[in-house]
Design an enzyme around this catalytic site. Structure first.
Site, PDB file in Angstrom:
ATOM      1  N   HIS A  95       0.844  -1.259  -0.001  1.00 20.28           N
ATOM      2  CA  HIS A  95       0.211   0.038   0.053  1.00 20.28           C
ATOM      3  C   HIS A  95       0.892   1.252   0.013  1.00 20.28           C
ATOM      4  CE1 HIS A  95       0.990   0.349   4.289  1.00 20.28           C
ATOM      5  NE2 HIS A  95       0.576  -0.785   4.375  1.00 20.28           N
TER       6      HIS A  95
HETATM    7  P1  TYD Z   1      -1.675  -2.806   7.453  1.00 22.23           P
HETATM    8  O1  TYD Z   1      -1.356  -1.507   7.541  1.00 22.23           O
HETATM    9  O2  TYD Z   1      -2.412  -3.326   6.209  1.00 22.23           O
HETATM   10  O3  TYD Z   1      -0.354  -3.772   7.895  1.00 22.23           O
HETATM   11  P2  TYD Z   1       1.087  -4.019   6.852  1.00 22.23           P
HETATM   12  O4  TYD Z   1       1.261  -2.963   6.135  1.00 22.23           O
HETATM   13  O5  TYD Z   1       1.969  -4.221   8.167  1.00 22.23           O
HETATM   14  O6  TYD Z   1       0.677  -5.369   6.014  1.00 22.23           O
HETATM   15  O7  TYD Z   1      -2.594  -3.253   8.630  1.00 22.23           O
HETATM   16  C1  TYD Z   1      -2.987  -4.428   8.986  1.00 22.23           C
HETATM   17  C2  TYD Z   1      -4.440  -4.498   9.665  1.00 22.23           C
HETATM   18  O8  TYD Z   1      -3.973  -3.685  10.946  1.00 22.23           O
HETATM   19  C3  TYD Z   1      -5.331  -3.653   8.963  1.00 22.23           C
HETATM   20  O9  TYD Z   1      -6.809  -4.232   9.344  1.00 22.23           O
HETATM   21  C4  TYD Z   1      -5.363  -2.184   9.835  1.00 22.23           C
HETATM   22  C5  TYD Z   1      -5.170  -2.546  11.186  1.00 22.23           C
HETATM   23  N1  TYD Z   1      -4.084  -1.493  11.709  1.00 22.23           N
HETATM   24  C6  TYD Z   1      -4.555  -0.799  12.842  1.00 22.23           C
HETATM   25  O10 TYD Z   1      -5.835  -1.136  13.240  1.00 22.23           O
HETATM   26  N2  TYD Z   1      -3.697   0.289  13.393  1.00 22.23           N
HETATM   27  C7  TYD Z   1      -2.582   0.236  12.909  1.00 22.23           C
HETATM   28  O11 TYD Z   1      -1.958   1.360  13.508  1.00 22.23           O
HETATM   29  C8  TYD Z   1      -2.123  -0.391  11.830  1.00 22.23           C
HETATM   30  C9  TYD Z   1      -0.581   0.072  11.256  1.00 22.23           C
HETATM   31  C10 TYD Z   1      -3.036  -1.175  11.216  1.00 22.23           C
END
Ligand code: TYD
Length: 136
Positions: free
Chosen positions: A53
């Site tokens: 992302h």
């Molecule tokens: P995501 O940002 O997609 O994780 P990564 O980039 O590590 O793969 O987030 C994964 C899940 O966690 C998504 O459902 C959103 C949630 N999340 C939160 O609730 N709070 C946060 O601070 C972060 C970073 C993610």
């Protein structure tokens, strides 16, 4: 708009002694922005990748505080891969850079210092939508 050359490795302070090492990080001193949120990735299964992302406004500094992983950075035109394997190096990622994290070593811990609280509306999770936003 951000380009991958804006993604820089920051050398974090290290206080070393015979009992081990310590790295303190201050907002606006050791990194450029105010830290509004900290999170960390751990227990990442072998072969898994994270990220996939970009963010509209969020800036981050990513640190491998344990083990190693790769960060693949993409500005819509160019890509580069940064290998992080030291607790005293931070990778600064400005807004609007697509990133993926992979090749996590067993037991790796990825610490992320973030300039804003979590906000799902700040994400581009669709690569084509991200590319379209770059041309606007
Ligand atoms: P995501 O940002 O997609 O994780 P990564 O980039 O590590 O793969 O987030 C994964 C899940 O966690 C998504 O459902 C959103 C949630 N999340 C939160 O609730 N709070 C946060 O601070 C972060 C970073 C993610």
């Amino acid at each position: 708009m951000s380009i991958i050359d804006d993604c820089k490795i920051i050398q974090l302070p290290t206080i070393r002694n015979r009992q081990g090492n310590l790295t303190p990080i201050h907002s606006k001193i050791d990194i450029a922005f105010d830290i509004k949120r900290i999170y960390y990735l751990y227990d990442v299964p072998g072969g898994a990748s994270r990220g996939g992302h970009a963010h509209k406004e969020l800036q981050q500094v990513v640190v491998s505080v344990m083990g190693a992983f790769d960060v693949i950075l993409d500005d819509g035109k160019n890509k580069k891969t940064v290998h992080l394997d030291r607790a005293y190096y931070g990778l600064y990622i400005p807004k609007m850079i697509w990133r993926e994290l992979d090749n996590f070593s067993s037991g790796a811990i990825c610490l992320v210092l973030a300039s804003l609280p979590y906000d799902e509306t700040d994400y581009y999770r669709d690569y084509n939508e991200y590319l379209r936003a770059l041309t606007k």
